[in-house]
Design a protein around this motif. Structure first.
Motif, short mmCIF file in Angstrom:
data_model
loop_
_atom_site.label_atom_id
_atom_site.label_comp_id
_atom_site.label_asym_id
_atom_site.label_seq_id
_atom_site.Cartn_x
_atom_site.Cartn_y
_atom_site.Cartn_z
N LEU A 286 -5.47 10.09 -5.13
CA LEU A 286 -6.63 10.00 -4.14
C LEU A 286 -6.81 8.59 -3.75
CD1 LEU A 286 -9.21 11.08 -2.69
CD2 LEU A 286 -10.30 10.93 -4.99
N TRP A 287 -6.96 7.80 -4.89
CA TRP A 287 -7.23 6.33 -4.53
C TRP A 287 -6.30 5.41 -3.98
CZ3 TRP A 287 -11.86 4.40 -4.29
CH2 TRP A 287 -12.91 5.22 -5.08
N ALA A 288 -5.00 5.97 -4.18
CA ALA A 288 -4.02 5.23 -3.69
C ALA A 288 -3.83 5.59 -2.05
CB ALA A 288 -2.60 5.46 -4.23
N ALA B 238 0.95 -1.18 -0.02
CA ALA B 238 -0.09 -0.01 -0.01
C ALA B 238 0.85 1.25 -0.01
CB ALA B 238 -1.05 -0.01 1.16
N LEU B 239 1.76 1.03 0.88
CA LEU B 239 2.80 2.22 0.79
C LEU B 239 3.71 2.55 -0.69
CD1 LEU B 239 4.25 4.64 1.97
CD2 LEU B 239 5.96 2.70 3.20
N THR B 240 3.85 1.43 -1.34
CA THR B 240 4.63 1.52 -2.67
C THR B 240 3.50 1.98 -3.57
OG1 THR B 240 5.98 -0.40 -1.97
CG2 THR B 240 5.79 0.30 -4.27
N LEU B 241 2.21 1.42 -3.48
CA LEU B 241 1.41 2.12 -4.42
C LEU B 241 1.21 3.44 -4.16
CD1 LEU B 241 -1.18 1.30 -6.28
CD2 LEU B 241 -2.76 1.10 -4.20
N LEU B 242 1.02 4.22 -3.03
CA LEU B 242 1.03 5.49 -2.61
C LEU B 242 2.14 6.28 -3.39
CD1 LEU B 242 -0.51 7.64 -1.55
CD2 LEU B 242 0.62 7.49 0.77
N VAL B 243 3.37 5.65 -3.28
CA VAL B 243 4.60 6.60 -3.85
C VAL B 243 4.52 6.41 -5.12
CG1 VAL B 243 7.00 6.26 -4.01
CG2 VAL B 243 6.03 6.24 -1.76
N THR C 264 -11.58 -0.73 -2.58
CA THR C 264 -11.02 0.51 -3.24
C THR C 264 -9.49 0.20 -3.96
OG1 THR C 264 -9.63 0.58 -1.03
CG2 THR C 264 -11.60 2.12 -1.20
N ALA C 265 -8.73 -1.02 -3.57
CA ALA C 265 -7.91 -1.43 -4.60
C ALA C 265 -8.03 -1.93 -5.75
CB ALA C 265 -6.95 -2.43 -3.75
N SER C 266 -9.32 -2.26 -6.00
CA SER C 266 -9.81 -2.78 -7.20
C SER C 266 -10.26 -1.67 -7.98
CB SER C 266 -11.03 -3.48 -6.84
OG SER C 266 -10.59 -4.88 -6.41
N ILE C 267 -11.08 -0.74 -7.47
CA ILE C 267 -11.31 0.49 -8.09
C ILE C 267 -10.11 1.25 -8.46
CG2 ILE C 267 -12.23 2.74 -7.66
CD1 ILE C 267 -14.45 1.42 -5.88
N ALA C 268 -9.00 1.39 -7.89
CA ALA C 268 -7.75 2.07 -8.13
C ALA C 268 -7.32 1.59 -9.48
CB ALA C 268 -6.88 2.00 -6.87
N ALA C 269 -7.16 0.06 -9.44
CA ALA C 269 -6.73 -0.74 -10.50
C ALA C 269 -7.49 -0.23 -11.70
CB ALA C 269 -6.56 -2.06 -10.47
#
Length: 163
Positions: A90-92, A73-78, A129-134
């Motif tokens: 926003l989604w990350a 999750a942190l890597t996704l945000l970065v 939310t991870a699926s929506i982000a993808a």
């Protein structure tokens, strides 16, 4: 970068599914132990030698939940700061916030067992939310400097007539 972001988001969602499978395996093994005459008490838990079927599920749940998913999750945000997809940050950030809440709930369950209800429901929110982000990154428009005006963001052309 877009593919990395999408892959990370799907990996977070998949890791939460692994979490659900691991805890189901662990509790199934625990029920098997009890049904065969075993006793689950504080001495068994502190000895770390239950040796029953499914004990590995608790370890998988702990390692993936406290280590792997927060790291993903942190890597996704970065990565979201470098990908050029509208709404990626926003989604990350939402995924990261929900994962932080999930870890906090997971460590607090021993003090307040009813938090387990929220822990399970929040896991579904993390997957969603991870699926929506993808999905949004796959189908989303690339954000660039020309899309800064609100009229462009709504899909209006420069030739549009104001009503």
């Amino acid at each position: 970068m877009r593919k990395l972001y999408t892959g990370l988001a799907w990996t977070v969602a998949g890791a939460v599914v692994v979490q659900a499978a691991a805890i189901a395996f662990a509790f199934g093994g625990m029920l098997n132990l009890v049904s065969e005459g075993g006793v689950v008490d504080k001495a068994l838990l502190e000895s770390f030698q239950a040796g029953g079927v499914g004990e590995l599920g608790f370890m998988i749940h702990a390692v993936v939940g406290a280590g792997l998913i927060p790291l993903l999750a942190l890597t996704l945000l970065v990565v979201s700061f470098f990908v050029r997809v509208r709404g990626a940050r926003l989604w990350a950030a939402i995924v990261f916030g929900l994962v932080a809440l999930q870890v906090t709930l997971g460590f607090s369950i021993t003090d307040m067992p009813y938090l387990g209800l929220i822990h399970g429901a929040n896991a579904l929110a993390v997957v969603a939310t991870a699926s929506i982000a993808a999905l949004r990154s796959r189908r989303g428009r690339v954000a660039d400097a020309t899309d800064a005006s609100p009229a462009r963001a709504e899909g209006a052309s420069p030739d549009a007539v104001a009503a």
